[in-house]
Design an enzyme around this catalytic site. Structure first.
Site, PDB file in Angstrom:
ATOM      1  N   CYS A   2       0.856  -1.178   0.000  1.00 15.08           N
ATOM      2  CA  CYS A   2       0.000   0.000   0.000  1.00 15.08           C
ATOM      3  C   CYS A   2       0.897   1.235   0.000  1.00 15.08           C
ATOM      4  O   CYS A   2       1.872   1.307   0.743  1.00 15.08           O
ATOM      5  CB  CYS A   2      -0.947   0.088   1.188  1.00 15.08           C
ATOM      6  N   ARG A  27       3.745  -0.314  -4.891  1.00 18.10           N
ATOM      7  CA  ARG A  27       3.435  -0.864  -3.563  1.00 18.10           C
ATOM      8  C   ARG A  27       2.106  -1.602  -3.511  1.00 18.10           C
ATOM      9  O   ARG A  27       1.727  -2.143  -2.474  1.00 18.10           O
ATOM     10  CB  ARG A  27       3.414   0.265  -2.523  1.00 18.10           C
ATOM     11  N   TRP A  72      -2.801  -2.745  -1.705  1.00 13.95           N
ATOM     12  CA  TRP A  72      -2.556  -4.181  -1.815  1.00 13.95           C
ATOM     13  C   TRP A  72      -3.439  -4.787  -0.729  1.00 13.95           C
ATOM     14  O   TRP A  72      -3.193  -4.591   0.463  1.00 13.95           O
ATOM     15  CB  TRP A  72      -1.081  -4.506  -1.581  1.00 13.95           C
ATOM     16  N   ASN A  98      -1.432   2.165   5.556  1.00 10.87           N
ATOM     17  CA  ASN A  98      -0.575   1.046   5.168  1.00 10.87           C
ATOM     18  C   ASN A  98      -0.262   0.282   6.453  1.00 10.87           C
ATOM     19  O   ASN A  98       0.093   0.901   7.453  1.00 10.87           O
ATOM     20  CB  ASN A  98       0.711   1.600   4.526  1.00 10.87           C
ATOM     21  N   GLY A  99      -0.413  -1.052   6.420  1.00 14.15           N
ATOM     22  CA  GLY A  99      -0.110  -1.839   7.620  1.00 14.15           C
ATOM     23  C   GLY A  99      -1.278  -2.728   7.986  1.00 14.15           C
ATOM     24  O   GLY A  99      -2.190  -2.946   7.181  1.00 14.15           O
ATOM     25  N   GLU A 465      15.623 -19.802  -7.287  1.00 12.37           N
ATOM     26  CA  GLU A 465      15.377 -18.437  -7.739  1.00 12.37           C
ATOM     27  C   GLU A 465      14.719 -18.439  -9.128  1.00 12.37           C
ATOM     28  O   GLU A 465      13.755 -17.705  -9.376  1.00 12.37           O
ATOM     29  CB  GLU A 465      16.701 -17.650  -7.741  1.00 12.37           C
ATOM     30  N   LYS A 469      10.982 -17.018 -10.248  1.00 18.17           N
ATOM     31  CA  LYS A 469      10.725 -16.086 -11.367  1.00 18.17           C
ATOM     32  C   LYS A 469       9.572 -16.601 -12.210  1.00 18.17           C
ATOM     33  O   LYS A 469       8.659 -15.870 -12.552  1.00 18.17           O
ATOM     34  CB  LYS A 469      11.945 -15.936 -12.292  1.00 18.17           C
ATOM     35  N   GLU A 472       6.062 -16.539 -10.371  1.00 20.07           N
ATOM     36  CA  GLU A 472       5.448 -15.251 -10.053  1.00 20.07           C
ATOM     37  C   GLU A 472       4.978 -14.486 -11.280  1.00 20.07           C
ATOM     38  O   GLU A 472       4.032 -13.713 -11.187  1.00 20.07           O
ATOM     39  CB  GLU A 472       6.349 -14.389  -9.161  1.00 20.07           C
ATOM     40  N   HIS A 488      13.371 -38.899  -3.526  1.00 14.12           N
ATOM     41  CA  HIS A 488      12.815 -39.205  -2.204  1.00 14.12           C
ATOM     42  C   HIS A 488      11.346 -38.790  -2.094  1.00 14.12           C
ATOM     43  O   HIS A 488      10.911 -38.317  -1.043  1.00 14.12           O
ATOM     44  CB  HIS A 488      13.647 -38.516  -1.110  1.00 14.12           C
ATOM     45  N   LYS A 587       5.698  -4.602  -5.153  1.00 16.36           N
ATOM     46  CA  LYS A 587       7.165  -4.549  -5.146  1.00 16.36           C
ATOM     47  C   LYS A 587       7.717  -4.522  -3.726  1.00 16.36           C
ATOM     48  O   LYS A 587       8.799  -5.020  -3.467  1.00 16.36           O
ATOM     49  CB  LYS A 587       7.619  -3.316  -5.932  1.00 16.36           C
TER      50      LYS A 587
END
Ligand code: F6R
Length: 592
Positions: A2, A27, A72, A98-99, A465, A469, A472, A488, A587
């Site tokens: 946010c 954000r 968000w 925000n929070g 990693e 990518k 997402e 396994h 982000k």
């Protein structure tokens, strides 16, 4: 997560607020909204979707003061009703937040018993109604009397219809910067100082329940006891222009192609007479007996590679831990905790370092964004110097992180052998030159919905990693696995519809990964290998190969990472995904 922004001053507050929100959209982009005051009334406009949707709908004109928000979603679905600003039932206060308020339900029930009617599902409306119920003519005082009831963390900005010359802001553990220009003609409140509209400003950050009264060119800050305090201000020089795509279709592709340069920026100036020096370190790091890397997502993967560098180069025991779990670990004294964060604002990482520092353990931050919270709260901070990363999906920050971590390991080892690192930008360029071929391979693999990425040693975090990518930005299931572990259990998933992307660049474990590939081929998995040029035997097993320049195991993550990034990018492109702003993401992740 946010973004909150507020403007009061000589410019058109509505236009200034929209500009600020553009710079904060990274954000969150579930919805956005703006509110202001016109002739003693709150006027507002909110819309779900990206900021462009709000702009299309906007009919507001001249506002006397404006606050805005990019959301968000946390509490409540993505609806107009749940978008911010939120209002009290008297329509006298508008508030952006925000929070997370952890006890919002309890406060809501209490206020409802007093007859207050709620119109959204958000925790934000609870703050707004609470402040309204405490309002007796002085808005800052109403905020001061409300904050002690809130559990959780927040940054808020609010306006009241009877105070068109005022924004009140407050923060607890969420970033909130406030500032005035040199001529005292305007004031801004923003989640991120980089959104201060490109002019020089004198800024400060609110923390620990501090409350700010923000007027045109004038700011007063009160501590949690409502005592006026003098805060030190920092000079924020005019921000450079917001980055553009420079002809690339997406920021992600532009940032992938920037890496030969950004990797160099991370090491240039840090190697003097064959020795590593970090100008940012206030004093030498001494008596380091062990190292713990913490971070989230991509930054955690960089930390995992960093732990291998530390052990292999400096022979110092090193581990990595996901930030949200790190606070529960026992950390031995004389451990150096290295907090990895591109943004420097990730709530999980910040909460972890606060607890770790409270135990007397030193924290070294490794960060890309200057003026971010991590840079202010860590004992030391090394910068990545990668420039703004605009795509939500992190690429160039990761390779800068592993460059800095390689240097850090060499620094702690007091090694003088740094020549190989200088060849890395050329290796990276060699992979970038293969982008058309990687795009073709991506078109072949883009129809699958499940993938295993596998690797050993340095290739294990590297493949994790690469899998992150892909998932997402393409919304397909991709899991990075240690290659030795697949037999396994996970091998049960393998069939002809379940491709394996094999990261083969770790020389020490080459034979073993080839055997693992045979086991998977025998069960029908389509295999794409990312392999060093000398490993020609892989062609007998893999259906497709992306050839990579050869390097030591230590530096093998660079070329493999670039190939993984390009593969993910082109698969997402073929699937028509929103690459720079993938669904459900933001982000900067400022909630736990
Ligand atoms: C993945 C990605 C995220 C971030 C994570 C931590 O591409 O961007 O996984 O790496 O949210 O963010 P920072 O590094 O800003 O702490």
């Amino acid at each position: 997560m946010c973004g909150i922004f507020g403007y009061i001053g000589k410019k058109n507050p509505l236009k200034a607020c929209l500009k600020g929100l553009e710079l904060l959209e990274y954000r969150g982009y579930d919805s956005s909204g703006i509110a202001g005051i016109v002739a003693g009334k709150i006027e507002s406009c909110k819309e779900i979707g990206k900021l462009s949707c709000l702009k299309e709908k906007l009919t507001l004109k001249a506002l006397e003061v404006a606050i805005g928000h990019t959301r968000w979603a946390t509490h409540g679905k993505v609806t107009n009703q749940n978008a911010h600003p939120q209002f009290d039932s008297k329509q006298s206060i508008a508030l952006v937040h925000n929070g997370i308020i952890e006890n919002f339900d309890e406060i809501r029930t209490r206020l409802e018993k007093n007859g207050i009617v709620f119109s959204s599902e958000t925790d934000t409306e609870v703050i707004t109604q609470l402040i309204s119920s405490n309002y007796e003519g002085n808005l800052a005082d109403a905020v001061h009397r409300s904050l002690p009831f809130l559990k959780g963390h927040f940054a808020i900005a609010l306006i009241h219809k009877d105070h068109p010359d005022l924004i009140i802001a407050a923060a607890r553990e969420c970033p909130l910067s406030i500032g005035t220009d040199d001529k005292c003609t305007e004031s801004i409140v923003s989640s991120d100082p980089n959104a201060f509209l490109g002019k020089a400003f004198n800024i400060t950050f609110l923390r620990n329940d501090e409350i700010a009264k923000i007027q045109k060119g004038k700011i007063e800050v009160f501590d949690s006891n409502f005592k006026l305090i003098l805060k030190k201000t920092e000079r924020l020089e005019s921000a450079s222009k917001a980055p553009t795509k420079e002809g690339f279709k997406h920021f992600m592709l532009k940032e992938i192609f920037e890496q030969p340069t950004t990797i160099q920026k991370a090491f240039l100036g840090r190697i003097e007479e064959q020795q590593v020096r970090f100008e940012e370190l206030k004093h030498e790091l001494k008596n380091v007996k062990s190292v713990l890397f913490i971070g989230c997502g991509t930054s955690a993967h960089a930390g995992a590679i960093g732990s291998l560098f530390l052990e292999d180069l400096a022979h110092i025991p090193a581990h990595y831990e996901i930030s949200s779990e790190a606070r529960f670990r026992v950390i031995p004294p004389e451990t150096l905790v290295v907090a990895m964060s591109q943004s420097g604002e990730t709530a999980d990482t910040l909460s972890a370092i606060r607890e770790i520092r409270a135990k007397g353990i030193k924290v070294l931050g490794i960060c890309n964004v200057k003026n971010s919270t991590l840079t202010r709260e860590a004992d030391h901070c090394i910068f990545l110097k990668a420039g703004p990363e605009m795509s939500v999906c992190s690429t160039k920050a990761f390779t800068s992180q592993i460059t800095v971590l390689y240097l850090l390991a060499q620094y702690l080892a007091q090694n003088k052998n740094l020549d190989e690192l200088k060849q890395i930008p050329a290796h990276v360029q060699k992979v970038l030159d293969q982008a058309p071929l990687i795009q073709k391979i991506a078109q072949k693999y883009c129809h699958y919905s499940n993938f295993f990425f596998m690797g050993r040693r340095y290739m294990y975090p590297t493949c994790m990693e690469a899998a992150l990518k892909l998932k997402e930005i393409s919304y397909v299931n991709a899991n990075g696995y240690p290659a030795g572990e697949i037999k396994h259990g996970p091998i049960a998933l393998i069939d002809t519809n379940f491709p394996v992307i094999a990261f083969c660049s770790n020389k020490q474990t080459e034979d073993k990964i080839l055997s693992n590939l045979q086991e998977l081929k025998a069960r029908g998995a389509p295999i794409l290998a990312l392999a060093p040029e000398h490993l020609t035997s892989v062609t007998k097993i893999a259906d497709d190969v992306i050839w990579l320049p050869q390097s030591s195991d230590l530096l093998s993550p660079f070329a493999s990472t670039i190939a993984g990034q390009l593969l993910a990018y082109y698969i997402a492109l073929s699937r028509g995904c929103d690459i720079d702003q993938p669904r459900n993401l933001a982000k900067s992740v400022t909630v736990e």
